[in-house]
Design an enzyme around this catalytic site. Structure first.
Site, PDB file in Angstrom:
ATOM      1  N   ASP A  68       0.825  -1.215   0.000  1.00 26.23           N
ATOM      2  CA  ASP A  68       0.000   0.000   0.000  1.00 26.23           C
ATOM      3  C   ASP A  68       0.866   1.275   0.000  1.00 26.23           C
ATOM      4  O   ASP A  68       0.695   2.151   0.872  1.00 26.23           O
ATOM      5  CB  ASP A  68      -0.915   0.021   1.240  1.00 26.23           C
ATOM      6  CG  ASP A  68      -1.665  -1.285   1.424  1.00 26.23           C
ATOM      7  OD1 ASP A  68      -2.062  -1.897   0.421  1.00 26.23           O
ATOM      8  OD2 ASP A  68      -1.869  -1.684   2.592  1.00 26.23           O
ATOM      9  N   GLU A  95     -11.496  -0.152  -3.049  1.00 22.00           N
ATOM     10  CA  GLU A  95     -10.651   0.410  -1.986  1.00 22.00           C
ATOM     11  C   GLU A  95      -9.470   1.148  -2.624  1.00 22.00           C
ATOM     12  O   GLU A  95      -9.400   1.291  -3.845  1.00 22.00           O
ATOM     13  CB  GLU A  95     -10.139  -0.709  -1.061  1.00 22.00           C
ATOM     14  CG  GLU A  95      -9.262  -1.738  -1.778  1.00 22.00           C
ATOM     15  CD  GLU A  95      -8.887  -2.933  -0.900  1.00 22.00           C
ATOM     16  OE1 GLU A  95      -9.353  -3.024   0.243  1.00 22.00           O
ATOM     17  OE2 GLU A  95      -8.132  -3.799  -1.385  1.00 22.00           O
TER      18      GLU A  95
HETATM   19  O1  FUB Z   1      -3.115  -3.579   3.606  1.00 19.87           O
HETATM   20  C1  FUB Z   1      -4.402  -3.875   4.050  1.00 19.87           C
HETATM   21  C2  FUB Z   1      -5.412  -3.587   2.993  1.00 19.87           C
HETATM   22  O2  FUB Z   1      -5.137  -4.345   1.820  1.00 19.87           O
HETATM   23  C3  FUB Z   1      -5.423  -2.171   2.491  1.00 19.87           C
HETATM   24  O3  FUB Z   1      -6.010  -1.279   3.393  1.00 19.87           O
HETATM   25  C4  FUB Z   1      -6.135  -2.346   1.208  1.00 19.87           C
HETATM   26  O4  FUB Z   1      -6.057  -1.258   0.355  1.00 19.87           O
HETATM   27  C5  FUB Z   1      -5.457  -3.588   0.667  1.00 19.87           C
HETATM   28  O5  FUB Z   1      -4.268  -3.282  -0.012  1.00 19.87           O
END
Ligand code: FUB
Length: 347
Positions: free
Chosen positions: A41, A248
């Site tokens: 991320d 997301e």
């Molecule tokens: O790293 C945890 C979660 O996985 C993140 O918040 C999302 O965007 C995904 O990459």
């Protein structure tokens, strides 16, 4: 709901394996920026001419994998820095630990950071004592920390994946949200729903959120709003448009006066983008920035440095496991009409 989730997850897992099998045959276009720890991320920024990367710090904590992502059980943040793309990457040590966030219970997920008047602000999602994801803020006089967390989460915040965008007029906006394990489906009109379901295929997709930050950078100065991502005809995507709808990993950057909102489609593993004339949208869908990478998740950031644009992203090249990822970078190019050239991370 749980059973429905699990069966969907099984299908997704097999799809993900197919994608991995295809990509494993090919050669990655970039190598992990660090290999002594797992990182994911990557939210990259240029502060005082230097590149800082604010990643999640993936670890194996022994929590069993499930559809809500409970095995993404991260406990601290470590900030990476480098003078230039291709230069030596430094791990600056622990910048914030979950044990120093008074309201946090578990799962320190994807952060982002910004700077204002010599103070650096780190925004992060973590589950509170009731197991509800909220967004917190911590501050430091240095971009690498150590950061001191506020005693409570940002009032009115929820879900995951905060991305802070500084506009040309010095306004700061926080974009956030993530469905499924990120809990965005549990929120309607900014109220928490006890019995929430994911949108069904023929229903409108869940939408990312935005709120302008107050002058002190620690509160929202307005009510949280939804952001519409629409097709060329102005229609908001349905859940069945899952190769284009928001899942997301929001990120916003500006190019030639336009606002580019990029995000992950989650279960179809694309990083897509949409363009608007203002920070609130509606954003019109334009296409894919990054094709699916090895692993289930895809999360990115986009910065400009030395006249070039770069995409930071992650895959699972080092571990082959979805929750142990490694951050990477590659150049991002625009077409003359301002559209982005799609990147395939494997050749
Ligand atoms: O790293 C945890 C979660 O996985 C993140 O918040 C999302 O965007 C995904 O990459």
């Amino acid at each position: 709901m749980k059973n429905r989730h699990l069966s969907v997850f099984a299908v997704l897992a097999s799809l993900s394996n197919t994608i991995d099998a295809q990509n494993v045959e090919k050669k990655p276009i970039s190598q992990p920026l660090v290999s002594h720890i797992y990182t994911a991320d990557p939210s990259a920024h240029v502060f005082n001419g230097k590149i800082y990367i604010y990643p999640s710090h993936d670890i194996e904590s022994g929590v069993k994998a499930d559809a809500d992502g409970n095995h993404f059980d991260m406990k601290d943040f470590r900030i990476l820095s480098m003078d230039n793309i291709g230069g030596k990457v430094k791990d600056n040590g622990v910048a914030l630990s979950i044990k120093d966030i008074p309201w946090a219970k578990r799962q320190l997920w994807a952060p982002d950071a910004t700077a204002k008047k010599g103070i650096y602000y780190l925004y992060f999602p973590v589950k509170d004592k009731d197991d509800i994801f909220r967004i917190g803020v911590a501050s430091s006089k240095k971009p690498i920390g150590p950061f001191k967390a506020e005693a409570t989460p940002i009032k009115g915040s929820y879900s995951i994946d905060p991305a802070v965008f500084k506009d040309s007029d010095d306004s700061y906006y926080l974009y956030f949200g993530g469905i499924s394990g990120g809990q965005l489906q549990r929120w309607k009109d900014n109220q928490y729903l006890e019995n929430a379901e994911m949108a069904k295929k023929n229903e409108l997709a869940h939408l990312p959120r935005i709120a302008k930050l107050s002058a002190n950078m620690k509160e929202f100065s307005e009510e949280v709003k939804e952001i519409k991502i629409v097709d060329e005809k102005g229609n908001v995507f349905k859940e069945s448009d899952n190769d284009k709808r928001f899942f997301e990993a929001a990120w916003v950057h500006k190019y030639r006066g336009k606002y580019y909102f990029s995000y992950s489609t989650g279960d179809t593993h694309n990083i897509c983008y949409a363009i608007a004339d203002n920070p609130y949208g509606p954003f019109t869908y334009k296409g894919v920035v990054l094709k699916p990478v090895q692993g289930w998740t895809s999360h990115h950031s986009i910065i400009q440095k030395g006249g070039k644009w770069y995409l930071f992203y992650h895959d699972v090249q080092l571990s082959g496991q979805t929750h142990l990822r490694n951050v990477k970078v590659t150049e991002l190019k625009y077409n003359p009409d301002g559209t982005i050239q799609t990147i395939d991370a494997y050749k």
